[in-house]
Design a protein around this motif. Structure first.
Motif, PDB file in Angstrom:
ATOM      1  N   ASN A  32       0.803  -1.214   0.000  1.00 11.25           N
ATOM      2  CA  ASN A  32       0.000   0.000   0.000  1.00 11.25           C
ATOM      3  C   ASN A  32       0.837   1.266   0.000  1.00 11.25           C
ATOM      4  O   ASN A  32       0.574   2.204  -0.739  1.00 11.25           O
ATOM      5  CB  ASN A  32      -0.948  -0.003   1.199  1.00 11.25           C
ATOM      6  CG  ASN A  32      -1.867  -1.204   1.192  1.00 11.25           C
ATOM      7  OD1 ASN A  32      -1.589  -2.221   1.821  1.00 11.25           O
ATOM      8  ND2 ASN A  32      -2.954  -1.113   0.456  1.00 11.25           N
ATOM      9  N   ILE A  33       1.837   1.300   0.853  1.00 10.83           N
ATOM     10  CA  ILE A  33       2.664   2.501   0.974  1.00 10.83           C
ATOM     11  C   ILE A  33       4.130   2.094   0.878  1.00 10.83           C
ATOM     12  O   ILE A  33       4.552   1.133   1.515  1.00 10.83           O
ATOM     13  CB  ILE A  33       2.432   3.213   2.323  1.00 10.83           C
ATOM     14  CG1 ILE A  33       0.957   3.555   2.500  1.00 10.83           C
ATOM     15  CG2 ILE A  33       3.292   4.477   2.419  1.00 10.83           C
ATOM     16  CD1 ILE A  33       0.617   4.093   3.882  1.00 10.83           C
ATOM     17  N   GLY A  35       8.075   4.005   0.991  1.00  2.78           N
ATOM     18  CA  GLY A  35       8.648   5.288   1.375  1.00  2.78           C
ATOM     19  C   GLY A  35      10.122   5.214   1.672  1.00  2.78           C
ATOM     20  O   GLY A  35      10.735   4.138   1.658  1.00  2.78           O
ATOM     21  N   THR A  50       6.892   9.513   1.259  1.00  3.02           N
ATOM     22  CA  THR A  50       6.132   8.288   1.067  1.00  3.02           C
ATOM     23  C   THR A  50       5.225   8.442  -0.142  1.00  3.02           C
ATOM     24  O   THR A  50       4.892   9.559  -0.554  1.00  3.02           O
ATOM     25  CB  THR A  50       5.265   7.938   2.288  1.00  3.02           C
ATOM     26  OG1 THR A  50       4.341   8.997   2.525  1.00  3.02           O
ATOM     27  CG2 THR A  50       6.114   7.695   3.522  1.00  3.02           C
ATOM     28  N   THR A  52       1.695   6.305  -1.925  1.00  3.80           N
ATOM     29  CA  THR A  52       0.737   5.212  -1.857  1.00  3.80           C
ATOM     30  C   THR A  52       0.642   4.504  -3.215  1.00  3.80           C
ATOM     31  O   THR A  52       1.203   4.969  -4.213  1.00  3.80           O
ATOM     32  CB  THR A  52      -0.656   5.723  -1.481  1.00  3.80           C
ATOM     33  OG1 THR A  52      -1.194   6.471  -2.592  1.00  3.80           O
ATOM     34  CG2 THR A  52      -0.599   6.599  -0.239  1.00  3.80           C
ATOM     35  N   ASN A  53      -0.104   3.425  -3.214  1.00  6.05           N
ATOM     36  CA  ASN A  53      -0.227   2.670  -4.462  1.00  6.05           C
ATOM     37  C   ASN A  53      -1.116   3.369  -5.486  1.00  6.05           C
ATOM     38  O   ASN A  53      -1.208   2.920  -6.629  1.00  6.05           O
ATOM     39  CB  ASN A  53      -0.729   1.254  -4.194  1.00  6.05           C
ATOM     40  CG  ASN A  53      -2.027   1.231  -3.428  1.00  6.05           C
ATOM     41  OD1 ASN A  53      -2.519   2.260  -2.985  1.00  6.05           O
ATOM     42  ND2 ASN A  53      -2.603   0.059  -3.265  1.00  6.05           N
ATOM     43  N   THR A  57       1.416  11.366  -2.509  1.00  5.19           N
ATOM     44  CA  THR A  57       2.754  11.535  -1.949  1.00  5.19           C
ATOM     45  C   THR A  57       2.746  12.423  -0.719  1.00  5.19           C
ATOM     46  O   THR A  57       1.844  13.239  -0.522  1.00  5.19           O
ATOM     47  CB  THR A  57       3.713  12.142  -2.991  1.00  5.19           C
ATOM     48  OG1 THR A  57       3.181  13.405  -3.423  1.00  5.19           O
ATOM     49  CG2 THR A  57       3.874  11.222  -4.191  1.00  5.19           C
TER      50      THR A  57
END
Length: 119
Positions: A32-33, A35, A50, A52-53, A57
């Motif tokens: 999912n994340i 970073g 970071t 996410t999918n 950001t």
């Protein structure tokens, strides 16, 4: 367990650029994340950026406008393009991956890659 392998660190002069890569393997679940964090001796690990999918950001204020995080979901790889590097960016940079299986959160860390910016 997800394995993260980082690459791209090194020594660069102030004002220069580096690109970090981190490839994740060993999971059948969507990450999912992803970073980047960094740490210097005697200091706490701190967030750099970071993503996410779905491409959302988040950046530390200290790197906004200089660093860009991106990811290739098909290859489970995250990148960190670092421009206009400063000596204070010197640190060990760690890749992180976070995923959920139903309601349980998991995370994994890479081994770290050294970034040194000389003045």
């Amino acid at each position: 367990q997800v394995q993260l392998v980082e690459s791209g660190g090194g020594l660069v002069q102030a004002g220069g650029s580096l690109r970090l890569s981190c490839a994740a393997s060993g999971t059948r679940y969507a990450i999912n994340i992803m970073g980047w964090y960094r740490q210097n001796p005697g200091k706490q690990r701190e967030l750099v950026a970071t993503i996410t999918n779905v491409g959302s950001t988040n950046y530390a204020d200290s790197v906004k406008g200089r660093f860009t995080i991106s990811r290739d979901n098909a290859r489970n790889t995250v990148f960190l393009q670092m421009n206009s590097l400063k000596p204070e960016d010197t640190a060990v940079y760690y890749c992180n991956a976070v995923w959920w299986v139903f309601t349980t959160r998991y995370d994994s860390w890479g081994q770290g890659t050294q970034v040194t910016v000389s003045s």
